[in-house]
Write a protein that holds these residues in place. Sequence first.
Motif, PDB file in Angstrom:
ATOM      1  N   ALA A 125       0.814  -1.222   0.000  1.00 28.52           N
ATOM      2  CA  ALA A 125       0.000   0.000   0.000  1.00 28.52           C
ATOM      3  C   ALA A 125       0.846   1.271   0.000  1.00 28.52           C
ATOM      4  N   GLU A 126       2.170   1.123  -0.124  1.00 23.60           N
ATOM      5  CA  GLU A 126       3.039   2.300  -0.124  1.00 23.60           C
ATOM      6  C   GLU A 126       2.615   3.268  -1.216  1.00 23.60           C
ATOM      7  N   GLY A 127       2.561   4.541  -0.873  1.00 20.83           N
ATOM      8  CA  GLY A 127       2.146   5.573  -1.809  1.00 20.83           C
ATOM      9  C   GLY A 127       0.644   5.770  -1.873  1.00 20.83           C
ATOM     10  N   GLY A 128      -0.100   4.963  -1.133  1.00 17.68           N
ATOM     11  CA  GLY A 128      -1.558   5.033  -1.153  1.00 17.68           C
ATOM     12  C   GLY A 128      -2.136   5.678   0.096  1.00 17.68           C
ATOM     13  N   VAL A 129      -3.408   5.415   0.306  1.00 19.92           N
ATOM     14  CA  VAL A 129      -4.142   5.963   1.447  1.00 19.92           C
ATOM     15  C   VAL A 129      -4.343   4.868   2.485  1.00 19.92           C
ATOM     16  N   LEU A 130      -3.958   5.164   3.725  1.00 17.05           N
ATOM     17  CA  LEU A 130      -4.104   4.237   4.841  1.00 17.05           C
ATOM     18  C   LEU A 130      -5.025   4.847   5.876  1.00 17.05           C
ATOM     19  N   VAL A 131      -6.014   4.084   6.343  1.00 14.70           N
ATOM     20  CA  VAL A 131      -6.913   4.530   7.398  1.00 14.70           C
ATOM     21  C   VAL A 131      -6.597   3.742   8.660  1.00 14.70           C
ATOM     22  N   ASP A 132      -6.365   4.472   9.756  1.00 11.01           N
ATOM     23  CA  ASP A 132      -6.153   3.860  11.069  1.00 11.01           C
ATOM     24  C   ASP A 132      -7.462   3.973  11.834  1.00 11.01           C
ATOM     25  N   VAL A 133      -8.254   2.879  11.818  1.00  9.59           N
ATOM     26  CA  VAL A 133      -9.573   2.849  12.435  1.00  9.59           C
ATOM     27  C   VAL A 133      -9.424   2.677  13.948  1.00  9.59           C
ATOM     28  N   ASN A 134     -10.262   3.380  14.700  1.00  9.92           N
ATOM     29  CA  ASN A 134     -10.165   3.396  16.158  1.00  9.92           C
ATOM     30  C   ASN A 134      -8.747   3.804  16.562  1.00  9.92           C
ATOM     31  N   CYS A 135      -8.327   4.948  16.055  1.00 16.00           N
ATOM     32  CA  CYS A 135      -6.942   5.393  16.227  1.00 16.00           C
ATOM     33  C   CYS A 135      -6.589   5.732  17.670  1.00 16.00           C
ATOM     34  N   GLY A 136      -7.586   6.007  18.504  1.00 11.93           N
ATOM     35  CA  GLY A 136      -7.299   6.361  19.888  1.00 11.93           C
ATOM     36  C   GLY A 136      -6.421   7.591  19.968  1.00 11.93           C
ATOM     37  N   SER A 137      -5.336   7.499  20.700  1.00 16.41           N
ATOM     38  CA  SER A 137      -4.424   8.642  20.858  1.00 16.41           C
ATOM     39  C   SER A 137      -3.565   8.877  19.612  1.00 16.41           C
ATOM     40  N   GLY A 138      -3.692   8.008  18.620  1.00 11.89           N
ATOM     41  CA  GLY A 138      -3.001   8.202  17.348  1.00 11.89           C
ATOM     42  C   GLY A 138      -1.586   7.680  17.297  1.00 11.89           C
TER      43      GLY A 138
END
Length: 120
Positions: free
Chosen positions: A9-22
């Motif tokens: 997925a390099e170069g793409g869009v990544l979603v961190d679901v339930n990111c909490g404090s990040g």
Amino acid sequence: MAQEYFKPAEGGVLVDVNCGSGLFSRKFAKSGTYAQVIALDFSENMLRQCYDFIKNDVTILTTNLALVMADVSRLPFASGSIDAVHAGAALHCWPSPSNAIAEINRILQSGGIFVGTTFL
């Protein structure tokens, strides 16, 4: 270790679901590996904490990091528009894991990557 799973997925869009404090969102963004990282959480308080960590970290690449408040069962992204989804220690928090997984599957592009963990 997560970075290795997300190599395709390099170069793409990544979603961190339930990111909490990040914690992971910030690490993904700092890597410079993705065109965009989206830190997503249902809790306004957690997103506020994530934002506080971001603004106090002068090394973070804020240009590729966005914060979004949303329910994992109703993600605000077009179908097939996301390259990777990370859900670290989150699945046990979801009211309907099957609905959430279906929604994650909907937003992932063909061949997209999902990595999720939970506490038992």
